[in-house]
Design a protein around this motif. Structure first.
Motif, PDB file in Angstrom:
ATOM      1  N   LYS A   9      71.625 137.560  58.449  1.00  0.00           N
ATOM      2  CA  LYS A   9      72.208 137.329  57.230  1.00  0.00           C
ATOM      3  C   LYS A   9      72.056 138.610  56.486  1.00  0.00           C
ATOM      4  O   LYS A   9      73.054 138.958  55.630  1.00  0.00           O
ATOM      5  CB  LYS A   9      71.641 136.103  56.584  1.00  0.00           C
ATOM      6  CG  LYS A   9      72.178 135.969  55.316  1.00  0.00           C
ATOM      7  CD  LYS A   9      71.479 134.622  54.547  1.00  0.00           C
ATOM      8  CE  LYS A   9      71.883 134.572  53.142  1.00  0.00           C
ATOM      9  NZ  LYS A   9      71.992 135.602  52.312  1.00  0.00           N
ATOM     10  N   ASN A  10      70.746 139.024  56.329  1.00  0.00           N
ATOM     11  CA  ASN A  10      70.451 140.152  55.502  1.00  0.00           C
ATOM     12  C   ASN A  10      71.205 141.536  55.998  1.00  0.00           C
ATOM     13  O   ASN A  10      71.865 142.252  55.138  1.00  0.00           O
ATOM     14  CB  ASN A  10      69.060 140.577  55.360  1.00  0.00           C
ATOM     15  CG  ASN A  10      68.405 139.430  54.552  1.00  0.00           C
ATOM     16  OD1 ASN A  10      69.040 139.004  53.572  1.00  0.00           O
ATOM     17  ND2 ASN A  10      67.152 138.957  54.982  1.00  0.00           N
ATOM     18  N   VAL A  11      71.479 141.637  57.114  1.00  0.00           N
ATOM     19  CA  VAL A  11      72.137 142.679  57.888  1.00  0.00           C
ATOM     20  C   VAL A  11      73.611 142.732  57.293  1.00  0.00           C
ATOM     21  O   VAL A  11      74.314 143.644  56.846  1.00  0.00           O
ATOM     22  CB  VAL A  11      71.760 142.996  59.318  1.00  0.00           C
ATOM     23  CG1 VAL A  11      72.985 143.835  59.798  1.00  0.00           C
ATOM     24  CG2 VAL A  11      70.498 143.333  59.725  1.00  0.00           C
ATOM     25  N   LYS A  17      77.848 144.819  51.410  1.00  0.00           N
ATOM     26  CA  LYS A  17      77.769 145.653  50.072  1.00  0.00           C
ATOM     27  C   LYS A  17      78.189 147.065  50.128  1.00  0.00           C
ATOM     28  O   LYS A  17      78.739 147.644  49.111  1.00  0.00           O
ATOM     29  CB  LYS A  17      76.482 145.366  49.686  1.00  0.00           C
ATOM     30  CG  LYS A  17      75.873 144.223  49.131  1.00  0.00           C
ATOM     31  CD  LYS A  17      74.574 144.269  48.636  1.00  0.00           C
ATOM     32  CE  LYS A  17      73.894 142.986  48.516  1.00  0.00           C
ATOM     33  NZ  LYS A  17      72.331 142.859  48.139  1.00  0.00           N
ATOM     34  N   GLN A  18      77.890 147.609  51.255  1.00  0.00           N
ATOM     35  CA  GLN A  18      78.223 148.882  51.712  1.00  0.00           C
ATOM     36  C   GLN A  18      79.723 149.316  52.049  1.00  0.00           C
ATOM     37  O   GLN A  18      80.061 150.637  52.291  1.00  0.00           O
ATOM     38  CB  GLN A  18      77.390 149.369  52.692  1.00  0.00           C
ATOM     39  CG  GLN A  18      75.745 149.589  52.159  1.00  0.00           C
ATOM     40  CD  GLN A  18      74.998 150.284  53.183  1.00  0.00           C
ATOM     41  OE1 GLN A  18      75.369 150.918  54.135  1.00  0.00           O
ATOM     42  NE2 GLN A  18      73.536 149.989  53.205  1.00  0.00           N
ATOM     43  N   GLY A  19      80.511 148.286  51.909  1.00  0.00           N
ATOM     44  CA  GLY A  19      81.857 148.303  52.137  1.00  0.00           C
ATOM     45  C   GLY A  19      82.457 148.589  53.436  1.00  0.00           C
ATOM     46  O   GLY A  19      83.622 148.520  53.932  1.00  0.00           O
ATOM     47  N   PHE A  20      81.639 147.759  54.686  1.00  0.00           N
ATOM     48  CA  PHE A  20      82.110 147.916  55.894  1.00  0.00           C
ATOM     49  C   PHE A  20      82.878 146.666  55.982  1.00  0.00           C
ATOM     50  O   PHE A  20      83.040 145.482  55.270  1.00  0.00           O
ATOM     51  CB  PHE A  20      81.016 147.837  56.814  1.00  0.00           C
ATOM     52  CG  PHE A  20      80.119 148.976  56.899  1.00  0.00           C
ATOM     53  CD1 PHE A  20      80.837 150.196  57.820  1.00  0.00           C
ATOM     54  CD2 PHE A  20      79.209 149.072  56.292  1.00  0.00           C
ATOM     55  CE1 PHE A  20      80.072 151.305  57.859  1.00  0.00           C
ATOM     56  CE2 PHE A  20      78.418 150.436  56.357  1.00  0.00           C
ATOM     57  CZ  PHE A  20      78.711 151.623  57.346  1.00  0.00           C
ATOM     58  N   LYS A  21      83.994 146.685  56.985  1.00  0.00           N
ATOM     59  CA  LYS A  21      84.916 145.377  57.249  1.00  0.00           C
ATOM     60  C   LYS A  21      84.046 144.348  57.780  1.00  0.00           C
ATOM     61  O   LYS A  21      82.971 144.552  58.310  1.00  0.00           O
ATOM     62  CB  LYS A  21      85.941 145.835  58.265  1.00  0.00           C
ATOM     63  CG  LYS A  21      86.948 147.178  57.626  1.00  0.00           C
ATOM     64  CD  LYS A  21      88.146 147.168  58.689  1.00  0.00           C
ATOM     65  CE  LYS A  21      88.896 148.317  58.146  1.00  0.00           C
ATOM     66  NZ  LYS A  21      89.960 148.580  59.084  1.00  0.00           N
ATOM     67  N   ARG A  57      74.767 152.037  63.411  1.00  0.00           N
ATOM     68  CA  ARG A  57      75.623 151.360  64.332  1.00  0.00           C
ATOM     69  C   ARG A  57      77.006 150.987  63.649  1.00  0.00           C
ATOM     70  O   ARG A  57      78.001 151.130  64.503  1.00  0.00           O
ATOM     71  CB  ARG A  57      75.021 150.160  64.769  1.00  0.00           C
ATOM     72  CG  ARG A  57      76.093 149.091  66.061  1.00  0.00           C
ATOM     73  CD  ARG A  57      75.881 149.797  67.231  1.00  0.00           C
ATOM     74  NE  ARG A  57      76.653 149.071  68.086  1.00  0.00           N
ATOM     75  CZ  ARG A  57      77.584 149.411  68.999  1.00  0.00           C
ATOM     76  NH1 ARG A  57      77.806 150.718  69.038  1.00  0.00           N
ATOM     77  NH2 ARG A  57      78.000 148.431  69.757  1.00  0.00           N
ATOM     78  N   ALA A  58      76.890 150.612  62.424  1.00  0.00           N
ATOM     79  CA  ALA A  58      78.230 150.182  61.779  1.00  0.00           C
ATOM     80  C   ALA A  58      79.079 151.462  61.695  1.00  0.00           C
ATOM     81  O   ALA A  58      80.309 151.404  61.609  1.00  0.00           O
ATOM     82  CB  ALA A  58      77.985 149.575  60.433  1.00  0.00           C
ATOM     83  N   LYS A  59      78.440 152.367  61.056  1.00  0.00           N
ATOM     84  CA  LYS A  59      79.252 153.938  61.154  1.00  0.00           C
ATOM     85  C   LYS A  59      79.969 154.235  62.459  1.00  0.00           C
ATOM     86  O   LYS A  59      81.166 154.689  62.459  1.00  0.00           O
ATOM     87  CB  LYS A  59      78.321 154.960  60.673  1.00  0.00           C
ATOM     88  CG  LYS A  59      78.111 154.938  59.239  1.00  0.00           C
ATOM     89  CD  LYS A  59      76.895 155.820  58.818  1.00  0.00           C
ATOM     90  CE  LYS A  59      76.480 155.749  57.455  1.00  0.00           C
ATOM     91  NZ  LYS A  59      75.534 156.732  56.910  1.00  0.00           N
ATOM     92  N   GLU A  60      79.396 153.895  63.600  1.00  0.00           N
ATOM     93  CA  GLU A  60      79.903 154.243  64.889  1.00  0.00           C
ATOM     94  C   GLU A  60      81.040 153.234  65.335  1.00  0.00           C
ATOM     95  O   GLU A  60      82.113 153.988  65.780  1.00  0.00           O
ATOM     96  CB  GLU A  60      79.022 154.114  66.064  1.00  0.00           C
ATOM     97  CG  GLU A  60      77.558 155.076  65.940  1.00  0.00           C
ATOM     98  CD  GLU A  60      76.860 154.823  67.050  1.00  0.00           C
ATOM     99  OE1 GLU A  60      76.730 153.510  67.586  1.00  0.00           O
ATOM    100  OE2 GLU A  60      75.707 155.381  67.071  1.00  0.00           O
TER     101      GLU A  60
END
Length: 63
Positions: A9-11, A17-21, A57-60
């Motif tokens: 949940k926290n991840v 919040k950082q704007g990832f899809k 990982r999200a950036k990748e």
């Protein structure tokens, strides 16, 4: 709430919040739980290490 649900949940919330899809957030949050299960030692705290790994990982996946 189990520790793994807490991490997931926290991840997810932090990545949103950082704007990832949403799809990336869901995928990475599930992977973060697996990452946490596989690690036995964390350099900082569990949450900080998992969040740092999740952001990377999200950036990748967003490329």
């Amino acid at each position: 709430m189990t520790p793994h649900e807490f991490i997931e949940k926290n991840v997810h919330d932090e990545l949103r919040k950082q704007g990832f899809k949403a799809g990336v957030c869901f995928s990475v949050s599930r992977d973060a739980v697996d990452y946490c299960r596989q690690r036995s030692i964390f350099s900082k705290s569990v949450v900080l290490d998992v969040l740092a790994w999740s952001k990377k990982r999200a950036k990748e996946l967003s490329r």
